[in-house]
Design a protein around this motif. Structure first.
Motif, PDB file in Angstrom:
ATOM      1  N   ALA A  88       0.827  -1.215   0.000  1.00 26.96           N
ATOM      2  CA  ALA A  88       0.000   0.000   0.000  1.00 26.96           C
ATOM      3  C   ALA A  88       0.853   1.253   0.000  1.00 26.96           C
ATOM      4  CB  ALA A  88      -0.923  -0.010   1.211  1.00 26.96           C
ATOM      5  N   GLY A  89       2.167   1.098   0.094  1.00 34.54           N
ATOM      6  CA  GLY A  89       3.058   2.255   0.129  1.00 34.54           C
ATOM      7  C   GLY A  89       3.063   2.983  -1.190  1.00 34.54           C
ATOM      8  N   LYS A  90       2.816   4.282  -1.120  1.00 38.54           N
ATOM      9  CA  LYS A  90       2.820   5.061  -2.354  1.00 38.54           C
ATOM     10  C   LYS A  90       2.999   6.533  -2.052  1.00 38.54           C
ATOM     11  CE  LYS A  90      -2.166   4.713  -2.311  1.00 38.54           C
ATOM     12  NZ  LYS A  90      -3.320   4.272  -3.031  1.00 38.54           N
ATOM     13  N   HIS A  91       3.397   7.221  -3.044  1.00 38.86           N
ATOM     14  CA  HIS A  91       3.392   8.668  -3.089  1.00 38.86           C
ATOM     15  C   HIS A  91       2.669   8.997  -4.386  1.00 38.86           C
ATOM     16  CE1 HIS A  91       7.196   9.348  -0.400  1.00 38.86           C
ATOM     17  NE2 HIS A  91       6.134   9.082   0.308  1.00 38.86           N
ATOM     18  N   GLY A  92       1.370   8.714  -4.400  1.00 35.39           N
ATOM     19  CA  GLY A  92       0.591   8.854  -5.622  1.00 35.39           C
ATOM     20  C   GLY A  92       0.674  10.222  -6.255  1.00 35.39           C
ATOM     21  N   ARG A  93       0.753  11.253  -5.425  1.00 38.69           N
ATOM     22  CA  ARG A  93       0.813  12.602  -5.961  1.00 38.69           C
ATOM     23  C   ARG A  93       2.071  12.808  -6.797  1.00 38.69           C
ATOM     24  NH1 ARG A  93      -0.182  17.962  -2.325  1.00 38.69           N
ATOM     25  NH2 ARG A  93      -0.454  19.375  -4.045  1.00 38.69           N
ATOM     26  N   TRP A  94       3.114  12.057  -6.491  1.00 39.30           N
ATOM     27  CA  TRP A  94       4.369  12.168  -7.221  1.00 39.30           C
ATOM     28  C   TRP A  94       4.534  11.008  -8.195  1.00 39.30           C
ATOM     29  CZ3 TRP A  94       4.074  13.184  -1.950  1.00 39.30           C
ATOM     30  CH2 TRP A  94       4.167  14.529  -1.635  1.00 39.30           C
ATOM     31  N   GLY A  95       3.499  10.254  -8.462  1.00 39.43           N
ATOM     32  CA  GLY A  95       3.559   9.185  -9.446  1.00 39.43           C
ATOM     33  C   GLY A  95       4.317   7.959  -8.999  1.00 39.43           C
ATOM     34  N   GLY A 114       9.547   1.046  -7.171  1.00 39.20           N
ATOM     35  CA  GLY A 114       8.686   1.067  -8.352  1.00 39.20           C
ATOM     36  C   GLY A 114       9.294   1.986  -9.384  1.00 39.20           C
ATOM     37  N   HIS A 115       8.438   2.589 -10.196  1.00 35.67           N
ATOM     38  CA  HIS A 115       8.898   3.525 -11.217  1.00 35.67           C
ATOM     39  C   HIS A 115       8.151   4.841 -11.050  1.00 35.67           C
ATOM     40  CE1 HIS A 115      10.427  -0.132 -13.083  1.00 35.67           C
ATOM     41  NE2 HIS A 115      11.181   0.637 -13.849  1.00 35.67           N
ATOM     42  N   THR A 116       8.795   5.920 -11.429  1.00 34.98           N
ATOM     43  CA  THR A 116       8.130   7.218 -11.421  1.00 34.98           C
ATOM     44  C   THR A 116       7.147   7.270 -12.585  1.00 34.98           C
ATOM     45  OG1 THR A 116       9.751   8.261 -12.869  1.00 34.98           O
ATOM     46  CG2 THR A 116      10.199   8.332 -10.486  1.00 34.98           C
ATOM     47  N   SER A 117       6.363   8.322 -12.625  1.00 37.68           N
ATOM     48  CA  SER A 117       5.418   8.478 -13.738  1.00 37.68           C
ATOM     49  C   SER A 117       6.153   8.649 -15.063  1.00 37.68           C
ATOM     50  CB  SER A 117       4.483   9.663 -13.484  1.00 37.68           C
ATOM     51  OG  SER A 117       5.230  10.836 -13.247  1.00 37.68           O
ATOM     52  N   GLU A 118       7.438   9.012 -15.005  1.00 34.54           N
ATOM     53  CA  GLU A 118       8.250   9.118 -16.222  1.00 34.54           C
ATOM     54  C   GLU A 118       8.902   7.804 -16.597  1.00 34.54           C
ATOM     55  OE1 GLU A 118       9.142  11.207 -13.477  1.00 34.54           O
ATOM     56  OE2 GLU A 118       7.741  12.770 -14.099  1.00 34.54           O
ATOM     57  N   GLY A 119       8.699   6.748 -15.782  1.00 37.93           N
ATOM     58  CA  GLY A 119       9.248   5.432 -16.077  1.00 37.93           C
ATOM     59  C   GLY A 119      10.620   5.177 -15.482  1.00 37.93           C
ATOM     60  N   ARG A 120      11.098   6.066 -14.629  1.00 42.64           N
ATOM     61  CA  ARG A 120      12.419   5.924 -14.006  1.00 42.64           C
ATOM     62  C   ARG A 120      12.310   5.072 -12.746  1.00 42.64           C
ATOM     63  NH1 ARG A 120      13.969   9.790 -10.235  1.00 42.64           N
ATOM     64  NH2 ARG A 120      12.351  11.128 -11.073  1.00 42.64           N
ATOM     65  N   PRO A 121      13.146   4.032 -12.598  1.00 42.23           N
ATOM     66  CA  PRO A 121      13.122   3.225 -11.367  1.00 42.23           C
ATOM     67  C   PRO A 121      13.457   4.102 -10.162  1.00 42.23           C
ATOM     68  CG  PRO A 121      14.458   2.156 -13.039  1.00 42.23           C
ATOM     69  CD  PRO A 121      14.148   3.526 -13.535  1.00 42.23           C
ATOM     70  N   ILE A 122      12.762   3.869  -9.058  1.00 45.47           N
ATOM     71  CA  ILE A 122      12.977   4.680  -7.864  1.00 45.47           C
ATOM     72  C   ILE A 122      12.700   3.857  -6.619  1.00 45.47           C
ATOM     73  CG2 ILE A 122      10.630   5.626  -7.825  1.00 45.47           C
ATOM     74  CD1 ILE A 122      12.146   8.360  -7.160  1.00 45.47           C
ATOM     75  N   ALA A 123      13.454   4.110  -5.581  1.00 44.67           N
ATOM     76  CA  ALA A 123      13.251   3.459  -4.288  1.00 44.67           C
ATOM     77  C   ALA A 123      13.123   4.553  -3.239  1.00 44.67           C
ATOM     78  CB  ALA A 123      14.423   2.542  -3.961  1.00 44.67           C
ATOM     79  N   TRP A 124      12.261   4.341  -2.245  1.00 47.55           N
ATOM     80  CA  TRP A 124      12.067   5.358  -1.220  1.00 47.55           C
ATOM     81  C   TRP A 124      11.639   4.728   0.089  1.00 47.55           C
ATOM     82  CZ3 TRP A 124       8.532   4.077  -4.841  1.00 47.55           C
ATOM     83  CH2 TRP A 124       7.226   3.872  -4.449  1.00 47.55           C
ATOM     84  N   VAL A 125      11.792   5.493   1.144  1.00 50.74           N
ATOM     85  CA  VAL A 125      11.391   5.069   2.477  1.00 50.74           C
ATOM     86  C   VAL A 125      10.243   5.961   2.904  1.00 50.74           C
ATOM     87  CG1 VAL A 125      12.133   4.859   4.876  1.00 50.74           C
ATOM     88  CG2 VAL A 125      13.733   4.327   3.036  1.00 50.74           C
ATOM     89  N   PRO A 129      -0.167   9.856   2.045  1.00 45.71           N
ATOM     90  CA  PRO A 129      -1.457   9.657   1.386  1.00 45.71           C
ATOM     91  C   PRO A 129      -1.538  10.475   0.104  1.00 45.71           C
ATOM     92  CG  PRO A 129      -1.702  10.876   3.465  1.00 45.71           C
ATOM     93  CD  PRO A 129      -0.261  10.498   3.332  1.00 45.71           C
ATOM     94  N   ASP A 130      -2.382  10.023  -0.806  1.00 42.04           N
ATOM     95  CA  ASP A 130      -2.519  10.715  -2.103  1.00 42.04           C
ATOM     96  C   ASP A 130      -3.024  12.130  -1.965  1.00 42.04           C
ATOM     97  OD1 ASP A 130      -1.589   8.736  -3.722  1.00 42.04           O
ATOM     98  OD2 ASP A 130      -3.545   7.839  -4.048  1.00 42.04           O
ATOM     99  N   ASP A 131      -3.733  12.454  -0.896  1.00 39.87           N
ATOM    100  CA  ASP A 131      -4.336  13.767  -0.789  1.00 39.87           C
ATOM    101  C   ASP A 131      -3.420  14.815  -0.170  1.00 39.87           C
ATOM    102  OD1 ASP A 131      -4.379  12.719   1.748  1.00 39.87           O
ATOM    103  OD2 ASP A 131      -6.466  13.204   2.144  1.00 39.87           O
ATOM    104  N   TRP A 132      -2.144  14.497   0.029  1.00 36.02           N
ATOM    105  CA  TRP A 132      -1.216  15.500   0.561  1.00 36.02           C
ATOM    106  C   TRP A 132      -0.748  16.407  -0.500  1.00 36.02           C
ATOM    107  CZ3 TRP A 132       2.534  14.386   4.983  1.00 36.02           C
ATOM    108  CH2 TRP A 132       1.831  13.912   6.084  1.00 36.02           C
TER     109      TRP A 132
END
Length: 132
Positions: A88-95, A114-125, A129-132
């Motif tokens: 469920a981990g996501k930063h939907g606002r940032w893709g 996962g990948h950014t909305s531009e298709g670039r692989p990315i890892a984060w800690v 929520p999407d509404d931030w």
């Protein structure tokens, strides 16, 4: 004017004052947030974090790409069961959507990946929520 009319009028005024106070507070908060985010030091820190997340995402890509492929296939096929076990981990606002299995932080000891909305692989800690 009757007592009930006067009470109703007072209630409308109180409601309008509350709406105005809330709108003003949100506007002031947005101004402060914008000023902080515009600060050169904050922008440089954000750029360093994004660079580190991209570097880690690339390093993990070889090992974790099959999870992205499964996620993409489940999305393309509308496979709800395949998507149900995804983190469920996501930063939907940032893709960003983590494509690893739910609970991966403890079972696999991996950051979100996962990948950014531009298709670039990315890892984060961490997640937001999407509404931030």
């Amino acid at each position: 004017m009757s007592a009930s009319d006067q009470e109703a009028a007072e209630q409308r005024v109180q409601d309008a004052v509350r709406r105005h106070a809330r709108t003003r507070a949100f506007t002031e908060a947005e101004d402060v947030i914008s000023a902080v985010l515009a600060d050169l030091g904050v922008r440089e820190a954000r750029e360093r974090v994004e660079a580190a997340e991209t570097e880690l995402g690339m390093e993990l890509c070889v090992r974790l790409q099959p999870f992205q492929d499964r996620y993409d296939q489940a999305v393309a096929q509308g496979d709800a069961d395949g998507l149900a076990g995804v983190c469920a981990g996501k930063h939907g606002r940032w893709g960003r959507i983590c494509v690893l299995p739910d609970g991966h932080e403890t079972s696999m000891e991996e950051p979100h990946w996962g990948h950014t909305s531009e298709g670039r692989p990315i890892a984060w800690v961490g997640s937001a929520p999407d509404d931030w």
